[in-house]
Each structure stands twice: as C-alpha cells, then as structure tokens.
Design an enzyme around this catalytic site. Structure first.
Site, PDB file in Angstrom:
ATOM      1  N   GLU A 205      35.629  35.976  39.750  1.00  0.00           N
ATOM      2  CA  GLU A 205      34.185  36.093  39.584  1.00  0.00           C
ATOM      3  C   GLU A 205      33.809  37.542  39.885  1.00  0.00           C
ATOM      4  O   GLU A 205      33.721  37.935  41.043  1.00  0.00           O
ATOM      5  CB  GLU A 205      33.451  35.125  40.515  1.00  0.00           C
ATOM      6  CG  GLU A 205      33.679  33.661  40.198  1.00  0.00           C
ATOM      7  CD  GLU A 205      33.167  33.275  38.823  1.00  0.00           C
ATOM      8  OE1 GLU A 205      32.258  33.956  38.311  1.00  0.00           O
ATOM      9  OE2 GLU A 205      33.678  32.307  38.246  1.00  0.00           O
ATOM     10  N   CYS A 239      25.812  40.422  42.060  1.00  0.00           N
ATOM     11  CA  CYS A 239      26.644  40.584  40.864  1.00  0.00           C
ATOM     12  C   CYS A 239      25.879  40.292  39.581  1.00  0.00           C
ATOM     13  O   CYS A 239      26.296  40.732  38.504  1.00  0.00           O
ATOM     14  CB  CYS A 239      27.878  39.694  40.952  1.00  0.00           C
ATOM     15  SG  CYS A 239      27.523  37.928  41.081  1.00  0.00           S
TER      16      CYS A 239
END
Length: 483
Positions: A205, A239
């Site tokens: 991720e 993110c």
C-alpha cells in the site's frame, strides 16, 4: 517470534469463527481501552497533532471497517462448491477458504495505529497469526503498542516489534506466509526485494502524486475550499492527499485566489493552533522545505499563506504554512516526488485530453480526484486514466465504503484490503476434490492411448476450432503456420 507463531498455527489448525472474532475484539479493546494513552503518544510523536483529528481519522476511521469484517466472517469462511458438472462423472470438489499461516505487517508513521490495526483485523478474520513491525518514526506510539499487546494477546497470536531501519530490514526478510507493507514507493521496492528471498507474497500500500482535476464547469470557490481542507488533513501527510491540481487555464487565477482565501479562513493562527499538524520529524520538515526552495530557485511562483505576524516555516515546531506553488516545470523534484506536506501545486490545462495525456505518461497514483459534475468529461477522465481509485467532489471517498477494496496499481501499490478484499488477501482458497469411481480419470492421460480416445479428442478439438472460428469471423487469417 515467527517460529512460535508458526508452531502454534500448525498445532491448532484453522481457528473457529469464535476465536477469530475474539481476537478482533481484543485488538479493538487494546485500542479503545487506552485511547488517552494513544492520543498522548501520537501528539508527542508529531509535536503538534490535533487530538480531535486523531480520534476522528485514526480511531473512528477504523471502527466501521473492522465491524463490517467481524460481522461477515461466517459468510466469508463458508466453503463453496464449483459448478456441479463434475458430479455427473462422480467427482466431488469443494473450495475451502484457509488461513495462510503467519502474516507480517509493516506499518507507516502517518497513521501509525490505524494502518496496522485494520490489516491485522483482516488477517485475524482470515484465521492467521500476526506479527507487526511498528514505525520507528512514531516511537512513542510504537512503544505503547509493544507494551500493551501482551496484556491482550499471547505472543503466539500477536507479536509487536519495534526498532529502527535495521530491524525493519530483518523483519522484511523473514519467511512469512504473507507480508503487508504501507509506506513509500521507495521503501516498498526494498520490501518486495527482501520478501522475494523466500518467495513471500506481498501487499504493498504505497502512495504517489495524487492528481486533482477541477472540471471546466466546476464551482471554483467550492472546489477550492474543499481541496484546501483535503490537503490539510494530517498536515498533508496522507497517502491519499491531493498533490497537484489541474485548473482550466482561464480560471486558474480565480482558483488560486479562492484557495488562498480558504486557507486564511481555516487558520487564523498556525503557530498557536494545536490542531495544525506539524511535520512528523526534522527530516520530513527539511525534505518538504527542500522541495519548495528548489522550485522557487528554478523559477516557480511560491505563495506561503501564513497568518499576519507569524514567521513561518518554524524549525522548532516543524510547522510549514499552507503553500501554493505555480509555474512548475518537469525538471523540478516537486513535479515528480510525493510532497507529503501542506503544499499544493497548481497546473493550468486547456482540455481534458491534455490532462489525460499528462497522467498517462507518469506512474499511476493511488487516488485521482475530480471536482465537478458527473458528466461526459468525468466519464472520459475515468475511462482513459489509471489509478488505484477515483474520488469525486470529496476527499478519500474511496476509503469510506466498508466493503470496497482499497489499494493501488503500478507504482502506487499492489493488492488490496478492507472488507472482503482484506479477507481474501490473507486467505488461500484451497480446492479439495475426490472421486469414488470404479476407474481413475488419469488413466485417460497415460499411455497406451486407444483408438477410440484419439477419435474423441479429434472430434472435440474440431468442434472447438469451428466454434472459435465462428466467434472471431474474418478478423484473423484462416490459414496459419500451425494446423
């Protein structure tokens, strides 16, 4: 630790649904019983981080996903039966969702608790044991988790590891049954390389430069206000943060003015605001400033929106004012590196096709944003670009549905989790088949081959060839080098 967990898993086998749920419940209890301690630890780690923001984004952000997972374990655990055609021939088969064994999780510093707890809950749901390497950047949160875990788990169920980069490198090289990593693309490459030593499958991720498109027919003031707020979540250290904004060239000045006004409305003060998240450490503070200074030195227009009378950036508190950067060129590092701070780059565009071409020439982002109506331009954008997800008119909507998979593509990651996708990530779907026939099917595949069998093969293949030829029509040659 790995040996202890693997022996326990092999000895006890796949856990029952009750055990899986109890492990998830204890994981949540570890967090919820110690909320004040966790908030204090994260504030200490960041220097300045909003307590309300921690409770909302870090803690509440995990609850619905975990509760959804917990409530659906029974359904996801059920074996399935493949198409029953084989039963006509006396063959029975079943696909059983089985745990992988021991899962390793390497957590990031920006959401140091949520981004280890959510994948750990998914791994528990799938029946695995879990080892977590906490980020050394947020050392207080890491140490608190390491100290609390033995009060809720036997080490054979959950083990928490702390330490610096050397420990993380050794952790990534362990022969786990699956390794889950959240962090930067640069470190993700190292993790995948380390895991490859033992052919350990990985879920990465990562992040990337998430683009934002302000549609030609968007409400400029509304879009600017929403994008400003989105960028300032956790001080831009997310993110899925918007990184750079495409604005119609005829409206970019108006958008910049609206963005500037939105930042001023949000922060009457920055230096004295306990909700204004600082850069997590000196290294990240210097990195963000370096990107800004380099862009300025190369000719970019830099506009720092500091409140009147406040001298920012401020090295001791590691606070940087919301900053707008324009006239960015491709040789500037800020054009290619993920900023991870309170900075937005603005780019003018003349057509959606130009935006699509720009994005497709670069690594796929984790999220692409669109501000404007759901019309033909938006559909063109979605259809012709590549990203982990697309969010329209709001921040991080791709993470809100409890059962929607979340993950990147290309350099923004591989694999997905949350909801059923998380269960699947940590599960091996094992086919168990058997037959009680008076003969063995494999006899047909071993010599000697009879003339009737050859005839059957010829008929089946001739039928398949004709059927395929009808499907493709005249789009391929009718004659080739092979028969």
């Amino acid at each position: 630790m790995l040996a202890v967990q693997r022996r326990a898993y092999l000895r006890e086998g796949p856990p029952t649904i009750a055990v899986r749920r109890h492990r998830i419940d204890r994981l949540l209890a570890m967090v919820l019983d110690n909320l004040d301690a966790y908030v204090d630890a994260m504030v200490r780690d960041f220097g300045t981080r909003s307590r309300t923001g921690i409770l909302f984004a870090e803690i509440m952000g995990m609850l619905s996903t975990i509760e959804h997972t917990r409530s659906h374990i029974g359904r996801w655990m059920r074996p399935s039966t493949p198409k029953p055609m084989a039963r006509l021939y006396g063959i029975r088969a079943q696909v059983q969702p089985t745990p992988l064994g021991v899962v390793g999780i390497i957590g990031p510093w920006n959401f140091p608790l949520q981004l280890v707890v959510v994948p750990a809950a998914a791994a528990f749901a799938a029946g695995n044991r879990v080892m977590i390497k906490m980020s050394e950047v947020t050392a207080h949160t890491a140490e608190l988790t390491r100290a609390l875990a033995p009060g809720y788990f036997d080490q054979a169920e959950l083990a928490v590891v702390t330490g610096g980069p050397e420990v993380a490198a050794g952790f990534a090289e362990l022969p786990f049954d699956h390794l889950f990593f959240t962090g930067s693309t640069r470190v993700g490459r190292l993790v995948q390389r380390a895991a490859a030593t033992h052919l350990v499958p990985v879920t990465l991720e990562l992040g990337g430069k998430n683009p934002v498109v302000v549609a030609p027919d968007a409400d400029i003031s509304q879009a600017a206000a929403r994008i400003a707020r989105a960028r300032m979540v956790n001080g831009g250290q997310v993110c899925v943060s918007p990184d750079y904004v495409f604005v119609p060239e005829a409206r970019i000045d108006a958008f910049a003015d609206a963005l500037r006004a939105a930042f001023r409305d949000m922060f009457a003060t920055i230096t004295a605001d306990p909700d204004y998240t600082a850069c997590v450490d000196a290294a990240n503070y210097e990195r963000v400033l370096g990107l800004i200074d380099d862009a300025r030195a190369r000719g970019a227009r830099v506009d720092a929106i500091a409140p009147p009378g406040e001298a920012l950036p401020e090295r001791v508190s590691r606070k940087i004012a919301p900053t707008i950067v324009r006239d960015v060129t491709d040789e500037m590092p800020i054009a290619t590196e993920e900023i991870f701070g309170p900075v937005l780059v603005l780019r003018p565009y003349s057509s959606i096709a130009d935006v699509v071409d720009h994005l497709n020439e670069r690594p796929a982002p984790l999220v692409a944003y669109w501000y404007g109506p759901d019309g033909p331009d938006f559909r063109t954008f979605v259809r012709h670009t590549r990203s982990g997800g697309v969010s329209r008119n709001d921040f991080a909507l791709t993470m809100f549905p409890e059962n929607a998979p979340f993950g990147g593509v290309g350099q923004s990651g591989m694999g997905a989790y949350r909801g059923k996708a998380g269960f699947d990530t940590f599960t091996h779907y094992r086919t168990v088949a058997g037959a009680d026939l008076p003969f063995v099917v494999t006899a047909l595949a071993a010599p000697p081959f009879t003339r009737p069998l050859r005839g059957v093969i010829e008929v089946v293949l001739r039928f398949a060839r004709r059927r395929t030829r009808r499907r493709v029509g005249g789009s391929v040659p009718t004659r080739g080098a092979g028969r």
